[in-house]
Write a protein that holds these residues in place. Structure first.
Motif, PDB file in Angstrom:
ATOM      1  N   THR A   1       0.812  -1.224   0.000  1.00 25.19           N
ATOM      2  CA  THR A   1       0.000   0.000   0.000  1.00 25.19           C
ATOM      3  C   THR A   1       0.839   1.264   0.000  1.00 25.19           C
ATOM      4  O   THR A   1       0.311   2.360  -0.220  1.00 25.19           O
ATOM      5  N   GLU A   2       2.143   1.141   0.241  1.00 22.15           N
ATOM      6  CA  GLU A   2       3.009   2.309   0.275  1.00 22.15           C
ATOM      7  C   GLU A   2       3.601   2.575  -1.105  1.00 22.15           C
ATOM      8  O   GLU A   2       3.979   1.655  -1.818  1.00 22.15           O
ATOM      9  N   THR A   3       3.691   3.815  -1.474  1.00 23.41           N
ATOM     10  CA  THR A   3       4.224   4.185  -2.790  1.00 23.41           C
ATOM     11  C   THR A   3       5.672   4.660  -2.718  1.00 23.41           C
ATOM     12  O   THR A   3       6.271   4.970  -3.750  1.00 23.41           O
ATOM     13  N   SER A   4       6.218   4.715  -1.515  1.00 21.16           N
ATOM     14  CA  SER A   4       7.567   5.256  -1.348  1.00 21.16           C
ATOM     15  C   SER A   4       8.656   4.218  -1.607  1.00 21.16           C
ATOM     16  O   SER A   4       9.840   4.527  -1.511  1.00 21.16           O
ATOM     17  N   GLY A   5       8.256   2.972  -1.906  1.00 20.99           N
ATOM     18  CA  GLY A   5       9.241   1.932  -2.190  1.00 20.99           C
ATOM     19  C   GLY A   5       9.530   1.051  -0.996  1.00 20.99           C
ATOM     20  O   GLY A   5       8.785   1.022  -0.011  1.00 20.99           O
ATOM     21  N   ILE A   6      10.636   0.331  -1.077  1.00 22.63           N
ATOM     22  CA  ILE A   6      11.032  -0.594  -0.015  1.00 22.63           C
ATOM     23  C   ILE A   6      11.767   0.172   1.082  1.00 22.63           C
ATOM     24  O   ILE A   6      12.624   1.025   0.800  1.00 22.63           O
ATOM     25  N   ARG A   7      11.436  -0.139   2.335  1.00 24.51           N
ATOM     26  CA  ARG A   7      12.043   0.553   3.466  1.00 24.51           C
ATOM     27  C   ARG A   7      12.977  -0.388   4.224  1.00 24.51           C
ATOM     28  O   ARG A   7      12.631  -1.529   4.504  1.00 24.51           O
ATOM     29  N   VAL A   8      14.177   0.082   4.556  1.00 24.42           N
ATOM     30  CA  VAL A   8      15.109  -0.681   5.372  1.00 24.42           C
ATOM     31  C   VAL A   8      14.650  -0.596   6.830  1.00 24.42           C
ATOM     32  O   VAL A   8      14.642   0.491   7.416  1.00 24.42           O
ATOM     33  N   GLN A   9      14.280  -1.727   7.411  1.00 27.92           N
ATOM     34  CA  GLN A   9      13.723  -1.760   8.754  1.00 27.92           C
ATOM     35  C   GLN A   9      14.766  -1.987   9.837  1.00 27.92           C
ATOM     36  O   GLN A   9      14.537  -1.660  10.992  1.00 27.92           O
ATOM     37  N   ALA A  10      15.900  -2.597   9.466  1.00 25.03           N
ATOM     38  CA  ALA A  10      16.907  -2.911  10.482  1.00 25.03           C
ATOM     39  C   ALA A  10      18.295  -2.836   9.869  1.00 25.03           C
ATOM     40  O   ALA A  10      18.552  -3.388   8.800  1.00 25.03           O
ATOM     41  N   ILE A  11      19.201  -2.159  10.565  1.00 27.91           N
ATOM     42  CA  ILE A  11      20.596  -2.076  10.149  1.00 27.91           C
ATOM     43  C   ILE A  11      21.458  -2.664  11.262  1.00 27.91           C
ATOM     44  O   ILE A  11      20.953  -3.205  12.238  1.00 27.91           O
ATOM     45  N   HIS A  12      22.776  -2.555  11.116  1.00 27.43           N
ATOM     46  CA  HIS A  12      23.687  -3.183  12.064  1.00 27.43           C
ATOM     47  C   HIS A  12      23.975  -2.269  13.253  1.00 27.43           C
ATOM     48  O   HIS A  12      25.084  -1.730  13.413  1.00 27.43           O
ATOM     49  N   ASP A  13      22.966  -2.105  14.091  1.00 31.84           N
ATOM     50  CA  ASP A  13      23.142  -1.490  15.396  1.00 31.84           C
ATOM     51  C   ASP A  13      22.382  -2.351  16.399  1.00 31.84           C
ATOM     52  O   ASP A  13      21.782  -3.355  16.033  1.00 31.84           O
ATOM     53  N   GLU A  14      22.414  -2.000  17.673  1.00 32.27           N
ATOM     54  CA  GLU A  14      21.835  -2.877  18.692  1.00 32.27           C
ATOM     55  C   GLU A  14      20.360  -3.159  18.446  1.00 32.27           C
ATOM     56  O   GLU A  14      19.919  -4.308  18.516  1.00 32.27           O
ATOM     57  N   ARG A  15      19.603  -2.126  18.129  1.00 29.87           N
ATOM     58  CA  ARG A  15      18.191  -2.332  17.869  1.00 29.87           C
ATOM     59  C   ARG A  15      17.984  -3.145  16.590  1.00 29.87           C
ATOM     60  O   ARG A  15      17.089  -3.995  16.510  1.00 29.87           O
ATOM     61  N   GLY A  16      18.837  -2.889  15.598  1.00 27.84           N
ATOM     62  CA  GLY A  16      18.735  -3.625  14.347  1.00 27.84           C
ATOM     63  C   GLY A  16      19.034  -5.100  14.518  1.00 27.84           C
ATOM     64  O   GLY A  16      18.375  -5.961  13.931  1.00 27.84           O
ATOM     65  N   TYR A  17      20.060  -5.446  15.315  1.00 31.44           N
ATOM     66  CA  TYR A  17      20.380  -6.847  15.556  1.00 31.44           C
ATOM     67  C   TYR A  17      19.179  -7.574  16.160  1.00 31.44           C
ATOM     68  O   TYR A  17      18.842  -8.695  15.782  1.00 31.44           O
ATOM     69  N   LYS A  18      18.540  -6.944  17.137  1.00 28.94           N
ATOM     70  CA  LYS A  18      17.389  -7.567  17.789  1.00 28.94           C
ATOM     71  C   LYS A  18      16.233  -7.733  16.811  1.00 28.94           C
ATOM     72  O   LYS A  18      15.539  -8.764  16.828  1.00 28.94           O
ATOM     73  N   ARG A  19      16.041  -6.731  15.965  1.00 27.45           N
ATOM     74  CA  ARG A  19      14.958  -6.797  14.983  1.00 27.45           C
ATOM     75  C   ARG A  19      15.213  -7.919  13.975  1.00 27.45           C
ATOM     76  O   ARG A  19      14.309  -8.701  13.643  1.00 27.45           O
ATOM     77  N   ILE A  20      16.427  -8.001  13.459  1.00 24.02           N
ATOM     78  CA  ILE A  20      16.772  -9.045  12.487  1.00 24.02           C
ATOM     79  C   ILE A  20      16.596 -10.422  13.110  1.00 24.02           C
ATOM     80  O   ILE A  20      16.038 -11.340  12.499  1.00 24.02           O
ATOM     81  N   ARG A  21      17.074 -10.576  14.331  1.00 28.53           N
ATOM     82  CA  ARG A  21      16.963 -11.870  15.010  1.00 28.53           C
ATOM     83  C   ARG A  21      15.500 -12.246  15.222  1.00 28.53           C
ATOM     84  O   ARG A  21      15.107 -13.399  15.011  1.00 28.53           O
ATOM     85  N   ARG A  22      14.688 -11.279  15.623  1.00 26.35           N
ATOM     86  CA  ARG A  22      13.268 -11.544  15.865  1.00 26.35           C
ATOM     87  C   ARG A  22      12.542 -11.901  14.563  1.00 26.35           C
ATOM     88  O   ARG A  22      11.746 -12.856  14.526  1.00 26.35           O
ATOM     89  N   GLU A  23      12.823 -11.177  13.498  1.00 31.68           N
ATOM     90  CA  GLU A  23      12.136 -11.423  12.231  1.00 31.68           C
ATOM     91  C   GLU A  23      12.550 -12.766  11.632  1.00 31.68           C
ATOM     92  O   GLU A  23      11.716 -13.504  11.104  1.00 31.68           O
ATOM     93  N   LEU A  24      13.843 -13.088  11.709  1.00 36.41           N
ATOM     94  CA  LEU A  24      14.301 -14.369  11.165  1.00 36.41           C
ATOM     95  C   LEU A  24      13.760 -15.523  11.998  1.00 36.41           C
ATOM     96  O   LEU A  24      13.367 -16.564  11.459  1.00 36.41           O
ATOM     97  N   SER A  25      13.728 -15.354  13.303  1.00 36.62           N
ATOM     98  CA  SER A  25      13.162 -16.386  14.171  1.00 36.62           C
ATOM     99  C   SER A  25      11.713 -16.674  13.809  1.00 36.62           C
ATOM    100  O   SER A  25      11.279 -17.832  13.781  1.00 36.62           O
ATOM    101  N   GLN A  26      10.964 -15.631  13.506  1.00 40.63           N
ATOM    102  CA  GLN A  26       9.544 -15.795  13.158  1.00 40.63           C
ATOM    103  C   GLN A  26       9.371 -16.615  11.881  1.00 40.63           C
ATOM    104  O   GLN A  26       8.367 -17.320  11.719  1.00 40.63           O
ATOM    105  N   GLU A  27      10.351 -16.547  10.989  1.00 40.22           N
ATOM    106  CA  GLU A  27      10.268 -17.315   9.746  1.00 40.22           C
ATOM    107  C   GLU A  27      10.281 -18.819  10.007  1.00 40.22           C
ATOM    108  O   GLU A  27       9.858 -19.602   9.146  1.00 40.22           O
ATOM    109  N   TYR A  28      10.773 -19.231  11.158  1.00 37.10           N
ATOM    110  CA  TYR A  28      10.837 -20.660  11.493  1.00 37.10           C
ATOM    111  C   TYR A  28       9.780 -21.057  12.519  1.00 37.10           C
ATOM    112  O   TYR A  28       9.785 -22.185  13.013  1.00 37.10           O
TER     113      TYR A  28
END
Length: 515
Positions: A408-435
């Protein structure tokens, strides 16, 4: 007696059964004495390429009932293999006691050593010790149960005809992925007593009626309002996510032998369930074990430098992970992710950084990697394993990031997590959910039955994010459900707010119970 260091296990690519025995014993010594593994007894079988294709077609089980779909799968795999479009696995291993490992006869001696280390000790230890397998499977009873299932299906074909049996199995197979219990609370499988219990169930069916259907009010003086929703659901054990279990217990017109066929399909589906939710851990553990064993055998001089290079080439291919922009990318390779995480845990335990000590205070620097790994292999499944042990260092090494693509967004793809403390936790949580199968699997439940009326069966699909089912596939599967139920079936798809997105209705076209 332990062989002397430098005593080669084999001198060429050729092998015989005496060579396999030496390889097994050498791997067992490392696995038991150095890695502390605990395994079921091993049974190693050498099979041809055609037998491997046959194993692909029937869930890799040494005994299985007959069904046309197995032949279809065999023809599919064989065509791709003969044309060179697909290779064959070096081995297949079965979660049973004894643990059966099938080895390809075309393998070189080096590859036989690799697959024995991988399957007969890596997978074997994981099967025996992981809590999910302990909770859901019966390794001592599965082979005997498959023998019973094969004989029972053959008996039904002889007595009721192959067409009637095939139609019932077709319907059961269509619902197989919705024939499992996903959450604790149900009794652990005891497959060794199933043959005796089947006889007891048959005697019981012959002696009594189904009390639920015998007492259903159907006379003109009764109305649907007299059966409250709460009472109906209590009588039928609703809501129920295990569709095969519900049909086995409550379908009003199925014969006893048809209920037993549903039970056979359901128990076999349940038996394979732990492998779905531990794929990354299982393959990662087995790959880590074979890597440790083969390196140790090389250090001891039991395999030559040339053989070790052959092993490394195969191992590298197994753990290869294509990048996201690679044409070969199709998601995470469970071997690559699992092995990388096992090696990373070893690093954290033996050579931790300050970052590791902050993120993993309970294991960082404890010194004995195998103590930690054996505990991990025993007490986690994929989503909890990734959610607990994916480290910032490995996230950086594998260049993991998280993108958000909202249609629904027209602004394109958004980077949700980068390599900082909050980003590490977000990446880990999202990848965990995939399993997490509770999140990724289609959430369909039986919610009600019109007992006093037309006996229509009502199901509900919780459509996450508004994602509805494929219409064609949903209608086909729902039709199989209607054939087993013998009355109309309706499936309602709801979004998170409870708004109805779509409805599917199926009416039975044939009467399976009349077979």
């Amino acid at each position: 007696m332990t062989a002397d260091a430098g005593d080669k296990l084999f001198d060429s690519a050729d092998w015989d059964f005496a060579t396999l025995q030496r390889i097994h014993d050498a791997c067992e010594e490392v696995a038991r004495d150095e890695l502390g593994l605990s395994t079921y007894p091993n049974q190693i079988e050498v099979i041809t390429a055609e037998q491997m294709l046959d194993a692909y077609s029937s869930g890799a089980m040494p005994l299985f009932y007959r069904h046309w779909s197995f032949g279809k799968h065999f023809a599919h795999h064989e065509a791709f293999y003969r044309k060179g479009w697909r290779g064959l696995a070096y081995e297949i291993v079965i979660n049973s006691s004894p643990c059966i490992s099938y080895l390809m006869e075309e393998n070189t001696a080096t590859m036989q050593a690799l697959v024995i280390a991988h399957a007969a000790f890596g997978h074997n230890h994981f099967f025996k010790n992981n809590y999910v397998f302990k909770q859901w499977t019966d390794a001592e009873g599965i082979l005997e149960y498959l023998r019973f299932a094969k004989a029972y299906v053959a008996h039904c074909e002889e007595r009721y005809g192959p067409v009637a049996v095939e139609r019932t199995l077709d319907a059961a197979h269509a619902l197989m992925s919705h024939g499992i219990f996903r959450y604790p609370g149900h009794k652990r499988q005891d497959l060794r007593t199933e043959e005796r219990r089947q006889r007891e169930r048959r005697v019981h069916e012959e002696r009594v009626f189904n009390d639920l259907w015998r007492t259903v009010p159907t006379g003109p003086s009764k109305t649907a309002s007299e059966l409250s929703v709460e009472r109906r659901r209590t009588l039928l054990g609703l809501p129920q996510e295990n569709l095969l279990y519900f049909l086995e217990k409550s379908a009003p017109r199925l014969h006893a032998w048809q209920r037993e066929l549903l039970r056979i399909v359901r128990l076999i589906a349940q038996y394979f369930y732990p492998q779905r939710i531990t794929k990354v851990m299982n393959e990662g553990a087995a790959t880590y074990v074979h890597h440790r064993i083969m390196n140790r055998l090389h250090e001891r001089g039991r395999i030559s430098d040339g053989n070790f290079i052959e092993f490394l080439q195969s191992h590298t291919n197994v753990v290869f992970q294509p990048g996201f922009d690679d044409r070969r990318f199709s998601g995470f390779n469970p071997y690559a992710l699992g092995f990388a995480m096992m090696k990373d845990i070893e690093r954290i335990v033996t050579e931790p950084t300050d970052e590791d000590r902050e993120w993993f205070p309970n294991i960082a620097g404890t010194g004995d990697a195998m103590v930690v790994l054996r505990d991990v292999w025993a007490n986690y499944r994929d989503e909890s394993f990734v959610g607990q042990f994916l480290s910032p260092a490995l996230i950086r090494h594998m260049r993991l990031f998280h993108l958000h693509d909202e249609p629904t967004e027209t602004s394109g793809i958004r980077v949700q997590a980068i390599h900082d403390e909050r980003g590490y936790k977000r990446i880990r949580r999202e990848l965990s959910q995939e399993y997490d199968v509770g999140y990724t699997d289609t959430n369909i439940e039986i919610v009600d039955v019109d007992l006093a009326g037309d006996r229509r069966l009502s199901l509900r699909h919780a459509a996450r994010g508004g994602g509805v089912l494929d219409v064609t596939q949903a209608q086909r599967v729902l039709q199989h459900l209607a054939e087993l139920w013998s009355y109309d079936v309706i499936l309602t798809e709801l979004d998170e707010s409870g708004t109805t997105l779509k409805e599917h209705v199926a009416k039975p076209q044939t009467n399976l119970a009349a077979a």
